[in-house]
Design an enzyme around this catalytic site. Structure first.
Site, PDB file in Angstrom:
ATOM      1  N   TYR A  32      47.515  21.046 -17.604  1.00  0.00           N
ATOM      2  CA  TYR A  32      46.877  20.998 -16.297  1.00  0.00           C
ATOM      3  C   TYR A  32      45.802  19.926 -16.272  1.00  0.00           C
ATOM      4  O   TYR A  32      45.447  19.354 -17.318  1.00  0.00           O
ATOM      5  CB  TYR A  32      46.304  22.365 -15.917  1.00  0.00           C
ATOM      6  CG  TYR A  32      45.009  22.743 -16.598  1.00  0.00           C
ATOM      7  CD1 TYR A  32      44.964  22.995 -17.962  1.00  0.00           C
ATOM      8  CD2 TYR A  32      43.819  22.846 -15.874  1.00  0.00           C
ATOM      9  CE1 TYR A  32      43.769  23.337 -18.587  1.00  0.00           C
ATOM     10  CE2 TYR A  32      42.628  23.206 -16.485  1.00  0.00           C
ATOM     11  CZ  TYR A  32      42.610  23.438 -17.845  1.00  0.00           C
ATOM     12  OH  TYR A  32      41.433  23.772 -18.453  1.00  0.00           O
ATOM     13  N   LYS A 148      45.699  19.088 -22.965  1.00  0.00           N
ATOM     14  CA  LYS A 148      45.067  20.005 -22.001  1.00  0.00           C
ATOM     15  C   LYS A 148      46.077  21.057 -21.553  1.00  0.00           C
ATOM     16  O   LYS A 148      46.631  20.982 -20.446  1.00  0.00           O
ATOM     17  CB  LYS A 148      44.492  19.209 -20.809  1.00  0.00           C
ATOM     18  CG  LYS A 148      43.503  20.013 -19.959  1.00  0.00           C
ATOM     19  CD  LYS A 148      42.714  19.087 -19.055  1.00  0.00           C
ATOM     20  CE  LYS A 148      41.865  19.833 -18.037  1.00  0.00           C
ATOM     21  NZ  LYS A 148      40.828  20.685 -18.607  1.00  0.00           N
ATOM     22  N   GLU A 180      33.008  22.005 -29.022  1.00  0.00           N
ATOM     23  CA  GLU A 180      32.727  21.743 -27.601  1.00  0.00           C
ATOM     24  C   GLU A 180      32.417  23.060 -26.911  1.00  0.00           C
ATOM     25  O   GLU A 180      32.436  24.120 -27.529  1.00  0.00           O
ATOM     26  CB  GLU A 180      33.909  21.031 -26.931  1.00  0.00           C
ATOM     27  CG  GLU A 180      35.214  21.798 -27.032  1.00  0.00           C
ATOM     28  CD  GLU A 180      36.429  21.024 -26.509  1.00  0.00           C
ATOM     29  OE1 GLU A 180      36.273  20.150 -25.645  1.00  0.00           O
ATOM     30  OE2 GLU A 180      37.543  21.339 -26.957  1.00  0.00           O
ATOM     31  N   LEU A 204      38.937  18.423 -26.469  1.00  0.00           N
ATOM     32  CA  LEU A 204      39.561  17.747 -25.327  1.00  0.00           C
ATOM     33  C   LEU A 204      38.829  16.419 -25.090  1.00  0.00           C
ATOM     34  O   LEU A 204      37.599  16.368 -25.161  1.00  0.00           O
ATOM     35  CB  LEU A 204      39.475  18.612 -24.070  1.00  0.00           C
ATOM     36  CG  LEU A 204      40.246  18.010 -22.890  1.00  0.00           C
ATOM     37  CD1 LEU A 204      41.753  18.123 -23.124  1.00  0.00           C
ATOM     38  CD2 LEU A 204      39.869  18.669 -21.587  1.00  0.00           C
TER      39      LEU A 204
END
Ligand code: PDD
Length: 284
Positions: A32, A148, A180, A204
């Site tokens: 996505y 992702k 993250e 990411l």
């Protein structure tokens, strides 16, 4: 009622349908993107389209349409739903096929869904002025976080744990280093130096991250892309996160300890202003 896009059609959300055999539903076999909208225009669209292509390629899926067609769908949804400030979600899965771990024949049409979320005042979030709190949790996600995918259960669990512990979000830690945030990239500031984890399979590759690092260099900050520990974060002058939905969001508390005296610092404030200004100018 919203208009959404499903496999070539623009339909009212109540009429939108995806198969129960969709591999996104059965295997989380999909990817996505989230693109923000400010003043009716898309922020960093190109970056999100490029990352989508990469995510798909890494999973052996083809781009379902040209970048121009994708942009046209984004724009039509923004217009039809009257989105001034908000988000456009784009979901692509390997499509519907009889349940089998093996991928279906590559001729199986991918499922493509886009929908909008109105977020009035997206760029004026009150937390941008007060800063937010995070707690640390172990990073228990899979090993290809650079793709992702729609496997968002662990980030959801992380947000729930943060909430249960009275915080706004969580930072994930692996091998003693912060990877993250649950849905954002993490940064610390010490003096004139900005530190954020280097790109790799562990995080990411944020589109906002790339833009903010450019702004940081323009502002004369020294950028160090390397792992950092929680201890280093606790001793930092400032901390913040970046994402398409929060832009640059200051972090003023980690595991209950104040960062930078618990106040939003000048570096995060300047980066947020400059990022928003530049990306509004370049919006499409
Ligand atoms: N999240 N890291 C993770 C794990 C993310 O889910 C996201 C984005 C980011 C920041 O990437 P970008 O700057 O390209 O948005 C980093 C999106 C916004 C989400 O909440 O679904």
């Amino acid at each position: 009622m919203r208009t959404v896009y499903v496999n070539g059609e623009f339909v009212p959300e109540a009429e939108a349908k995806v198969s129960v055999f969709d591999r996104g539903f059965l295997f989380a076999d999909g990817v996505y993107e989230v693109t923000s909208v400010l003043g009716g225009k898309l922020i960093d669209f190109e970056g999100h389209a490029v990352r989508l292509e990469r995510s798909l390629r890494e999973l052996g899926m083809a781009m379902p349409m040209s970048r121009d067609d994708l942009l046209a769908i984004h724009r039509r949804l923004v217009a039809e739903n009257g989105i001034e400030d908000g988000l456009v979600y784009l979901q692509v899965t390997r499509g519907a096929a009889d349940r089998d771990f093996a991928y279906p024949d590559p001729s199986t049409p991918l499922t493509v869904v886009l929908f909008t979320q109105a977020k009035p005042g997206l760029a004026d979030a009150p937390k941008a002025r007060t800063g937010m709190s995070v707690v640390s949790i172990p990073d228990r996600r899979w090993g290809r976080r650079d793709i992702k995918t729609v496997q968002l259960l662990y980030p959801s669990m992380g947000k729930m744990e943060a909430k249960a512990r009275g915080a706004d979000d969580a930072w994930m830690v692996e091998d003693g280093h912060v990877t993250e945030g649950t849905s954002n990239n993490a940064y610390i500031v010490k003096g004139d130096t900005l530190v954020t984890r280097h790109l790799g399979e562990e995080i990411l590759h944020g589109i906002t991250r790339a833009a903010v690092l450019k702004v940081a260099a323009e502002q004369g900050l020294t950028v160090e892309e390397r792992p950092f520990t929680l201890e280093e974060a606790l001793a930092a002058d400032e901390a913040f996160v970046t994402s398409a939905s929060t832009f640059v969001m200051p972090v003023v508390e980690i595991d209950g300890a104040s960062i930078g005296g618990g106040q939003v610092g000048p570096v995060a404030r300047r980066l947020r202003e400059a990022y928003l200004e530049e990306s509004r100018k370049a919006a499409v």
